[in-house]
Design a protein around this motif. Structure first.
Motif, PDB file in Angstrom:
ATOM      1  N   ASN A   1       2.370  -9.574  13.792  1.00 32.83           N
ATOM      2  CA  ASN A   1       3.250  -9.812  12.647  1.00 32.83           C
ATOM      3  C   ASN A   1       2.465  -9.936  11.344  1.00 32.83           C
ATOM      4  O   ASN A   1       2.879  -9.404  10.313  1.00 32.83           O
ATOM      5  CB  ASN A   1       4.100 -11.060  12.864  1.00 32.83           C
ATOM      6  CG  ASN A   1       5.185 -10.853  13.895  1.00 32.83           C
ATOM      7  OD1 ASN A   1       5.546  -9.732  14.217  1.00 32.83           O
ATOM      8  ND2 ASN A   1       5.689 -11.940  14.447  1.00 32.83           N
ATOM      9  N   ALA A   2       1.337 -10.638  11.401  1.00 30.28           N
ATOM     10  CA  ALA A   2       0.511 -10.808  10.201  1.00 30.28           C
ATOM     11  C   ALA A   2      -0.017  -9.458   9.726  1.00 30.28           C
ATOM     12  O   ALA A   2       0.017  -9.153   8.533  1.00 30.28           O
ATOM     13  CB  ALA A   2      -0.639 -11.762  10.489  1.00 30.28           C
ATOM     14  N   LYS A   3      -0.489  -8.638  10.660  1.00 22.49           N
ATOM     15  CA  LYS A   3      -1.026  -7.329  10.289  1.00 22.49           C
ATOM     16  C   LYS A   3       0.070  -6.443   9.693  1.00 22.49           C
ATOM     17  O   LYS A   3      -0.130  -5.803   8.656  1.00 22.49           O
ATOM     18  CB  LYS A   3      -1.666  -6.622  11.481  1.00 22.49           C
ATOM     19  CG  LYS A   3      -2.277  -5.271  11.083  1.00 22.49           C
ATOM     20  CD  LYS A   3      -3.129  -4.701  12.150  1.00 22.49           C
ATOM     21  CE  LYS A   3      -3.848  -3.428  11.791  1.00 22.49           C
ATOM     22  NZ  LYS A   3      -3.531  -2.717  10.614  1.00 22.49           N
ATOM     23  N   GLN A   4       1.211  -6.430  10.324  1.00 15.47           N
ATOM     24  CA  GLN A   4       2.325  -5.619   9.832  1.00 15.47           C
ATOM     25  C   GLN A   4       2.727  -6.051   8.419  1.00 15.47           C
ATOM     26  O   GLN A   4       2.929  -5.219   7.537  1.00 15.47           O
ATOM     27  CB  GLN A   4       3.514  -5.724  10.777  1.00 15.47           C
ATOM     28  CG  GLN A   4       4.672  -4.855  10.391  1.00 15.47           C
ATOM     29  CD  GLN A   4       5.823  -4.984  11.379  1.00 15.47           C
ATOM     30  OE1 GLN A   4       6.067  -6.043  11.947  1.00 15.47           O
ATOM     31  NE2 GLN A   4       6.526  -3.891  11.581  1.00 15.47           N
ATOM     32  N   LYS A   5       2.811  -7.350   8.198  1.00 17.67           N
ATOM     33  CA  LYS A   5       3.205  -7.871   6.886  1.00 17.67           C
ATOM     34  C   LYS A   5       2.155  -7.517   5.828  1.00 17.67           C
ATOM     35  O   LYS A   5       2.495  -7.059   4.740  1.00 17.67           O
ATOM     36  CB  LYS A   5       3.390  -9.391   6.954  1.00 17.67           C
ATOM     37  CG  LYS A   5       3.904  -9.993   5.665  1.00 17.67           C
ATOM     38  CD  LYS A   5       4.042 -11.499   5.788  1.00 17.67           C
ATOM     39  CE  LYS A   5       5.466 -11.819   6.159  1.00 17.67           C
ATOM     40  NZ  LYS A   5       5.750 -13.267   6.122  1.00 17.67           N
ATOM     41  N   LEU A   6       0.881  -7.725   6.143  1.00 21.67           N
ATOM     42  CA  LEU A   6      -0.183  -7.397   5.188  1.00 21.67           C
ATOM     43  C   LEU A   6      -0.227  -5.896   4.895  1.00 21.67           C
ATOM     44  O   LEU A   6      -0.369  -5.486   3.747  1.00 21.67           O
ATOM     45  CB  LEU A   6      -1.536  -7.867   5.720  1.00 21.67           C
ATOM     46  CG  LEU A   6      -1.784  -9.365   5.671  1.00 21.67           C
ATOM     47  CD1 LEU A   6      -3.021  -9.735   6.474  1.00 21.67           C
ATOM     48  CD2 LEU A   6      -1.916  -9.833   4.233  1.00 21.67           C
ATOM     49  N   ASP A   7      -0.141  -5.080   5.942  1.00 24.13           N
ATOM     50  CA  ASP A   7      -0.143  -3.626   5.754  1.00 24.13           C
ATOM     51  C   ASP A   7       0.977  -3.212   4.803  1.00 24.13           C
ATOM     52  O   ASP A   7       0.767  -2.411   3.893  1.00 24.13           O
ATOM     53  CB  ASP A   7       0.045  -2.903   7.090  1.00 24.13           C
ATOM     54  CG  ASP A   7      -1.172  -2.933   7.990  1.00 24.13           C
ATOM     55  OD1 ASP A   7      -2.243  -3.408   7.561  1.00 24.13           O
ATOM     56  OD2 ASP A   7      -1.045  -2.478   9.144  1.00 24.13           O
ATOM     57  N   SER A   8       2.145  -3.776   5.013  1.00 23.27           N
ATOM     58  CA  SER A   8       3.314  -3.430   4.212  1.00 23.27           C
ATOM     59  C   SER A   8       3.176  -3.927   2.769  1.00 23.27           C
ATOM     60  O   SER A   8       3.407  -3.178   1.819  1.00 23.27           O
ATOM     61  CB  SER A   8       4.570  -4.022   4.851  1.00 23.27           C
ATOM     62  OG  SER A   8       5.692  -3.786   4.058  1.00 23.27           O
ATOM     63  N   GLN A   9       2.814  -5.182   2.599  1.00 25.17           N
ATOM     64  CA  GLN A   9       2.741  -5.766   1.260  1.00 25.17           C
ATOM     65  C   GLN A   9       1.616  -5.173   0.416  1.00 25.17           C
ATOM     66  O   GLN A   9       1.752  -5.040  -0.795  1.00 25.17           O
ATOM     67  CB  GLN A   9       2.572  -7.279   1.351  1.00 25.17           C
ATOM     68  CG  GLN A   9       3.819  -7.985   1.812  1.00 25.17           C
ATOM     69  CD  GLN A   9       3.647  -9.488   1.905  1.00 25.17           C
ATOM     70  OE1 GLN A   9       2.552 -10.035   1.778  1.00 25.17           O
ATOM     71  NE2 GLN A   9       4.745 -10.187   2.151  1.00 25.17           N
ATOM     72  N   LEU A  10       0.514  -4.817   1.069  1.00 28.24           N
ATOM     73  CA  LEU A  10      -0.629  -4.286   0.336  1.00 28.24           C
ATOM     74  C   LEU A  10      -0.675  -2.755   0.344  1.00 28.24           C
ATOM     75  O   LEU A  10      -1.546  -2.161  -0.281  1.00 28.24           O
ATOM     76  CB  LEU A  10      -1.931  -4.845   0.918  1.00 28.24           C
ATOM     77  CG  LEU A  10      -2.062  -6.369   0.841  1.00 28.24           C
ATOM     78  CD1 LEU A  10      -3.315  -6.834   1.558  1.00 28.24           C
ATOM     79  CD2 LEU A  10      -2.058  -6.840  -0.610  1.00 28.24           C
ATOM     80  N   ASN A  11       0.245  -2.155   1.087  1.00 31.04           N
ATOM     81  CA  ASN A  11       0.338  -0.702   1.199  1.00 31.04           C
ATOM     82  C   ASN A  11      -0.993  -0.088   1.638  1.00 31.04           C
ATOM     83  O   ASN A  11      -1.439   0.907   1.081  1.00 31.04           O
ATOM     84  CB  ASN A  11       0.816  -0.082  -0.115  1.00 31.04           C
ATOM     85  CG  ASN A  11       1.321   1.330   0.085  1.00 31.04           C
ATOM     86  OD1 ASN A  11       1.826   1.666   1.147  1.00 31.04           O
ATOM     87  ND2 ASN A  11       1.183   2.147  -0.932  1.00 31.04           N
ATOM     88  N   GLN A  12      -1.630  -0.715   2.619  1.00 31.40           N
ATOM     89  CA  GLN A  12      -2.864  -0.212   3.212  1.00 31.40           C
ATOM     90  C   GLN A  12      -2.954  -0.665   4.662  1.00 31.40           C
ATOM     91  O   GLN A  12      -2.250  -1.579   5.071  1.00 31.40           O
ATOM     92  CB  GLN A  12      -4.141  -0.684   2.542  1.00 31.40           C
ATOM     93  CG  GLN A  12      -4.085  -1.427   1.339  1.00 31.40           C
ATOM     94  CD  GLN A  12      -5.469  -1.793   0.776  1.00 31.40           C
ATOM     95  OE1 GLN A  12      -6.514  -1.557   1.315  1.00 31.40           O
ATOM     96  NE2 GLN A  12      -5.417  -2.407  -0.350  1.00 31.40           N
ATOM     97  N   ASP A  13      -3.835  -0.012   5.392  1.00 28.39           N
ATOM     98  CA  ASP A  13      -4.075  -0.372   6.786  1.00 28.39           C
ATOM     99  C   ASP A  13      -5.174  -1.433   6.819  1.00 28.39           C
ATOM    100  O   ASP A  13      -6.348  -1.128   6.631  1.00 28.39           O
ATOM    101  CB  ASP A  13      -4.495   0.864   7.579  1.00 28.39           C
ATOM    102  CG  ASP A  13      -4.728   0.558   9.047  1.00 28.39           C
ATOM    103  OD1 ASP A  13      -4.166  -0.430   9.552  1.00 28.39           O
ATOM    104  OD2 ASP A  13      -5.487   1.317   9.688  1.00 28.39           O
ATOM    105  N   ILE A  14      -4.779  -2.680   7.019  1.00 27.16           N
ATOM    106  CA  ILE A  14      -5.734  -3.785   7.071  1.00 27.16           C
ATOM    107  C   ILE A  14      -6.485  -3.697   8.400  1.00 27.16           C
ATOM    108  O   ILE A  14      -5.874  -3.602   9.457  1.00 27.16           O
ATOM    109  CB  ILE A  14      -5.012  -5.143   6.960  1.00 27.16           C
ATOM    110  CG1 ILE A  14      -4.201  -5.214   5.667  1.00 27.16           C
ATOM    111  CG2 ILE A  14      -6.001  -6.295   7.075  1.00 27.16           C
ATOM    112  CD1 ILE A  14      -4.991  -5.014   4.401  1.00 27.16           C
TER     113      ILE A  14
END
Length: 52
Positions: free
Chosen positions: A15-28
């Motif tokens: 969930n954290a990765k999905q949220k960060l990827d989405s909010q930052l528009n990058q693959d964390i």
């Protein structure tokens, strides 16, 4: 067999990765461990969740 704690941790990481990827528009791809604390199980979960 995965324990309830392991499943909860995996879901939290996903969930954290999905949220960060989405909010930052990058693959964390990296993760920071709180207080530098982790174990072998945590490392395995992180890899399964597509962090490096």
């Amino acid at each position: 067999m995965a324990t309830a704690k392991t499943k909860k941790n995996k879901l939290s990481l996903e969930n954290a990765k999905q949220k960060l990827d989405s909010q930052l528009n990058q693959d964390i791809q990296v993760i920071a461990y709180p207080a530098g604390s982790y174990d072998q199980q945590t490392l395995q979960l992180v890899k399964k969740c597509n962090y490096n």
